[in-house]
Design a protein around this motif. Sequence first.
Motif, PDB file in Angstrom:
ATOM      1  N   LYS A  35       0.851  -1.191   0.000  1.00  0.00           N
ATOM      2  CA  LYS A  35       0.000   0.000   0.000  1.00  0.00           C
ATOM      3  C   LYS A  35       0.886   1.240   0.000  1.00  0.00           C
ATOM      4  O   LYS A  35       1.891   1.283   0.700  1.00  0.00           O
ATOM      5  N   PRO A  36       0.507   2.244  -0.767  1.00  0.00           N
ATOM      6  CA  PRO A  36       1.303   3.475  -0.753  1.00  0.00           C
ATOM      7  C   PRO A  36       1.190   4.153   0.614  1.00  0.00           C
ATOM      8  O   PRO A  36       0.157   4.062   1.279  1.00  0.00           O
ATOM      9  N   VAL A  37       2.230   4.799   1.020  1.00  0.00           N
ATOM     10  CA  VAL A  37       2.234   5.502   2.298  1.00  0.00           C
ATOM     11  C   VAL A  37       1.322   6.712   2.173  1.00  0.00           C
ATOM     12  O   VAL A  37       1.467   7.519   1.260  1.00  0.00           O
ATOM     13  N   GLU A  38       0.366   6.778   3.093  1.00  0.00           N
ATOM     14  CA  GLU A  38      -0.565   7.896   3.053  1.00  0.00           C
ATOM     15  C   GLU A  38       0.006   9.065   3.828  1.00  0.00           C
ATOM     16  O   GLU A  38       0.687   8.882   4.834  1.00  0.00           O
ATOM     17  N   ALA A  39      -0.286  10.231   3.346  1.00  0.00           N
ATOM     18  CA  ALA A  39       0.166  11.435   4.043  1.00  0.00           C
ATOM     19  C   ALA A  39      -0.548  11.507   5.381  1.00  0.00           C
ATOM     20  O   ALA A  39      -1.706  11.095   5.500  1.00  0.00           O
ATOM     21  N   PRO A  40       0.104  11.995   6.401  1.00  0.00           N
ATOM     22  CA  PRO A  40      -0.555  12.082   7.708  1.00  0.00           C
ATOM     23  C   PRO A  40      -1.760  13.003   7.630  1.00  0.00           C
ATOM     24  O   PRO A  40      -1.769  13.984   6.889  1.00  0.00           O
ATOM     25  N   MET A  41      -2.773  12.631   8.401  1.00  0.00           N
ATOM     26  CA  MET A  41      -3.990  13.434   8.421  1.00  0.00           C
ATOM     27  C   MET A  41      -3.675  14.799   9.023  1.00  0.00           C
ATOM     28  O   MET A  41      -3.110  14.890  10.101  1.00  0.00           O
ATOM     29  N   LEU A  42      -4.034  15.825   8.306  1.00  0.00           N
ATOM     30  CA  LEU A  42      -3.835  17.171   8.806  1.00  0.00           C
ATOM     31  C   LEU A  42      -5.044  17.556   9.643  1.00  0.00           C
ATOM     32  O   LEU A  42      -6.180  17.260   9.284  1.00  0.00           O
ATOM     33  N   LYS A  43      -4.776  18.178  10.769  1.00  0.00           N
ATOM     34  CA  LYS A  43      -5.876  18.627  11.609  1.00  0.00           C
ATOM     35  C   LYS A  43      -6.605  19.745  10.886  1.00  0.00           C
ATOM     36  O   LYS A  43      -5.993  20.692  10.411  1.00  0.00           O
ATOM     37  N   ARG A  44      -7.911  19.568  10.775  1.00  0.00           N
ATOM     38  CA  ARG A  44      -8.696  20.596  10.102  1.00  0.00           C
ATOM     39  C   ARG A  44      -8.681  21.863  10.932  1.00  0.00           C
ATOM     40  O   ARG A  44      -8.863  21.840  12.138  1.00  0.00           O
ATOM     41  N   GLN A  45      -8.457  22.937  10.263  1.00  0.00           N
ATOM     42  CA  GLN A  45      -8.428  24.222  10.940  1.00  0.00           C
ATOM     43  C   GLN A  45      -9.865  24.671  11.161  1.00  0.00           C
ATOM     44  O   GLN A  45     -10.687  24.650  10.245  1.00  0.00           O
ATOM     45  N   THR A  46     -10.182  25.006  12.393  1.00  0.00           N
ATOM     46  CA  THR A  46     -11.537  25.453  12.678  1.00  0.00           C
ATOM     47  C   THR A  46     -11.634  26.950  12.470  1.00  0.00           C
ATOM     48  O   THR A  46     -10.751  27.711  12.846  1.00  0.00           O
TER      49      THR A  46
END
Length: 80
Positions: free
Chosen positions: A28-39
């Motif tokens: 599986k390709p390495v997924e980019a880390p989930m970015l915290k959604r800016q509120t």
Amino acid sequence: MAQLPRRPRTLNDARTEAEAAFKKVTTKPVEAPMLKRQTLPGVKEMVSLRIDQDVLEHFQSDGPGWQDRINVALRKAAGL
């Protein structure tokens, strides 16, 4: 035209190449880390929430604005 010497193929080379090819198509390709959604202040999101009927009736009993009152209570409970 000069030809390059042929590299002898051994069983080990073929096996190594086959394993590398298999790994390439099955990993599986390495997924980019989930970015915290800016509120953003004042932006609200539509959600579906299941709460007890008596809790809903409590907030609705004071009339319009009950969703905002629930939001305030949830923010207070979350320590925000």
